[in-house]
Write an enzyme that holds these catalytic residues in place. Structure first.
Site, short mmCIF file in Angstrom:
data_model
loop_
_atom_site.label_atom_id
_atom_site.label_comp_id
_atom_site.label_asym_id
_atom_site.label_seq_id
_atom_site.Cartn_x
_atom_site.Cartn_y
_atom_site.Cartn_z
N HIS A 1 46.16 23.48 42.84
CA HIS A 1 45.74 23.63 44.27
C HIS A 1 45.50 25.01 44.52
O HIS A 1 44.95 25.57 45.52
CB HIS A 1 46.46 22.88 45.22
CG HIS A 1 47.81 23.46 45.38
ND1 HIS A 1 48.87 23.44 44.71
CD2 HIS A 1 48.26 24.35 46.59
CE1 HIS A 1 49.94 23.90 45.54
NE2 HIS A 1 49.64 24.62 46.48
N GLU B 1 59.40 31.74 47.43
CA GLU B 1 59.49 30.74 48.25
C GLU B 1 60.78 30.47 48.85
O GLU B 1 61.75 30.97 48.22
CB GLU B 1 59.25 29.11 47.79
CG GLU B 1 58.02 29.12 46.91
CD GLU B 1 57.54 27.70 46.48
OE1 GLU B 1 57.25 26.69 47.47
OE2 GLU B 1 57.91 27.41 45.43
N HIS C 1 50.18 27.64 38.43
CA HIS C 1 49.59 28.43 39.56
C HIS C 1 49.68 30.24 38.99
O HIS C 1 48.82 30.61 39.32
CB HIS C 1 50.45 28.37 40.64
CG HIS C 1 50.70 26.81 41.23
ND1 HIS C 1 49.49 25.96 41.33
CD2 HIS C 1 51.80 26.32 41.92
CE1 HIS C 1 50.10 24.96 41.69
NE2 HIS C 1 51.29 24.90 42.17
C1 BG6 Z 1 53.65 22.93 44.02
C2 BG6 Z 1 54.89 23.24 43.53
O1 BG6 Z 1 52.57 22.98 42.89
O2 BG6 Z 1 53.18 24.16 44.57
C3 BG6 Z 1 56.06 23.25 44.40
O3 BG6 Z 1 55.17 21.77 42.81
C4 BG6 Z 1 55.38 24.69 45.11
O4 BG6 Z 1 57.35 23.38 43.93
C5 BG6 Z 1 54.07 24.77 45.79
O5 BG6 Z 1 56.68 24.52 46.42
C6 BG6 Z 1 53.90 25.69 46.53
O6 BG6 Z 1 52.59 25.70 46.69
P1 BG6 Z 1 52.27 26.70 48.13
O7 BG6 Z 1 50.82 26.30 48.45
O8 BG6 Z 1 53.03 26.23 49.10
O9 BG6 Z 1 52.27 28.02 47.56
#
Ligand code: BG6
Length: 494
Positions: free
Chosen positions: A183, A221, A245
């Site tokens: 994503h 995070e 990511h």
């Molecule tokens: C997810 C992970 O793909 O991405 C999570 O599995 C993580 O552990 C998340 O918290 C972070 O996504 P974003 O969009 O909040 O940065």
């Protein structure tokens, strides 16, 4: 394709419908598509999960979950429309009878018959294969209409596992039916990296080892693992964030301009970067990669458990919740420029940014300025929660003498009245209309695993206790060692 293009009618099955991803991302995003009236009349959803529920119990669960998650966006009218589209199929992923029930359910859709189908596997990696095989066993891989299977990350849990999973998918599906999701690719500020680099003649000429000293990518995070111990304890930060990511962020920072803004041209350039990353030899992993776990601490006056104290986590777990690493990209543009990456749960800030430090000027002219204040220029790309681009440059300090001071040039990414497009909402719309641009090709997955596989192997062979960091901090002391003997350090703020 334009993100406002019409969506096609379809039947959309969510595997793992009662899980964390469905509750936090998928259902709220689908609901928002309903709110914007973007879902065609003939759109049916099937929630597939193990709990012994019927349609009514599922809807009650979904209502409660969406009400909590969406706040003011939740309206009973919109929810009523949305809920009408749903049915619930109870089943075990390994039980072919459950897929027969699914097939039956798809034959009696709520809002009209549709031969276009989407199967969204919001599952743990180890469950993907069973779902794929059983869908094929009941013929749900050969529909008459447009057919897509969506696979969440991490795609496999190492190189071999990813190859096996890919082979399994290809037994039943063609490549253009497979949507591998990451994503981060649909986040607006991530997409903006391409615009920032390739629409500005000011930037691209200095984007090079001749001018750039090093690059830092931080995805911090504040939250812990929440209710996801079952998945996370087998995954850890390297598989959960770095292999996908963060590697995507790195490729977008480092890639050459693509021949066209088109899915395959972009992927070709990203793969070239991944192939140029210098493999870390097994015996150099400890000096190049730091892993750690968060320890109990008080955060903003409240006690927070350590990772080992989280419900569902093995008491002697050696799963990392933090990774910091140094990589080199051996190509003409980047040879010799270190890329430092780090990510962790329960860090000091919920903050993701890319910090690029430029080289020092070749001559020190302004001797009245203390050397410590002659910091090099930085380019800072803030991805979340603030979205913007900043540069730190020197200007003359007002007054007598010829001293310099650092000033910031700030460019916010959006005006406050522009709505933020959620990454999952954009990707779900892409899936429903069959646009694969923002999804991952298998060679990207494969090369990213080649980068992280030696790290996994070295860790598997080393059973020493992991370093810890207090919840609410910027990570373990050990992460500083990546900069030992250099005039560089982690940048904690944009
Ligand atoms: C997810 C992970 O793909 O991405 C999570 O599995 C993580 O552990 C998340 O918290 C972070 O996504 P974003 O969009 O909040 O940065």
């Amino acid at each position: 394709m334009n993100s406002e293009d019409a969506l096609y009618p379809c039947s959309f099955v969510i595997f793992g419908a009662t899980g964390h991803l469905a509750a936090t991302k998928l259902l709220p995003s689908l609901y928002r598509l309903e709110l914007q009236k973007r879902l065609p009349e003939v759109t049916n959803f099937v929630a597939f999960a193990r709990r012994d529920w019927d349609d009514a119990a599922w809807k009650a669960h979904m209502e409660e979950s969406l009400r909590q998650k969406l706040g003011a966006q939740f309206t009973p009218e919109c929810f009523a429309r949305f809920a009408t589209r749903f049915s619930y199929v109870r089943g075990d992923l390994n039980d072919v009878q459950a897929y027969k029930r699914l097939l039956e359910e798809l034959g009696k859709p709520k809002t009209g018959v549709c031969s276009n189908m989407v199967f969204y596997l919001a599952l743990k990696p180890e469950d993907f294969s069973a779902a794929v095989d059983n869908l094929a066993a009941v013929g749900l891989n050969r529909p008459r209409g447009l057919h897509r299977i969506v696979v969440e990350k991490p795609f496999g849990s190492d190189l071999q596992g990813a190859q096996a999973l890919n082979e399994r998918l290809h037994r039943h599906y063609d490549e253009q039916q497979i949507y591998r999701i990451d994503h981060y690719l649909a986040k607006e500020t991530v997409q903006n990296l391409l615009v920032f680099r390739f629409a500005n003649t000011l930037i691209e000429p200095v984007w090079h080892r001749h001018f750039i000293d090093h690059v830092q990518i931080t995805v911090g995070e504040r939250a812990g693992i929440e209710t996801r111990a079952d998945y996370y304890d087998k995954s850890g930060a390297l598989r959960d964030m770095v292999q996908n990511h963060i590697m995507q962020l790195l490729t977008l920072v480092a890639m050459e301009p693509p021949a066209a803004l088109e899915a395959n041209a972009l992927r070709d350039e990203k793969v070239k970067v991944l192939r140029s990353i210098r493999p870390i030899p097994l015996d150099e992993v400890p000096a190049s990669v730091v892993r750690a776990q968060y320890a109990a601490a008080s955060v903003e006056g409240k006690p927070v458990p350590g990772y080992l104290g989280e419900p569902g986590v093995e008491k002697n777990s050696s799963t990392e919740t933090y990774v910091a690493a140094r990589f080199y990209i051996d190509n003409w543009r980047w040879r010799g420029v270190p890329f430092y990456l780090r990510t962790g749960k329960r860090l000091a800030e919920q903050q993701s940014f890319i910090a690029i430090r430029m080289r020092h000027p070749p001559q020190q002219l302004f001797r009245e300025t203390a050397l410590a204040n002659m910091t090099p220029n930085w380019i800072l790309l803030s991805l979340q929660p603030d979205e913007g681009m900043h540069m730190e440059i020197h200007a003359k300090r007002p007054g007598l003498g010829m001293q310099t001071r650092v000033i910031r040039m700030e460019a916010g990414y959006r005006d406050s009245h522009e709505p933020a497009a959620d990454a999952y909402e954009a990707l779900l719309a892409d899936i429903i209309r069959g646009d694969a641009t923002n999804f991952i090709r298998f060679d990207e997955v494969e090369w990213a695993w080649r980068v992280v596989d030696p790290i996994l192997r070295s860790w598997a062979a080393n059973r020493e206790a992991l370093p810890t960091y207090p919840a609410g901090s910027w990570g373990p002391e050990e992460a500083r060692a990546l900069f030992a003997g250099e005039d560089r350090m982690w940048r904690d703020q944009v």
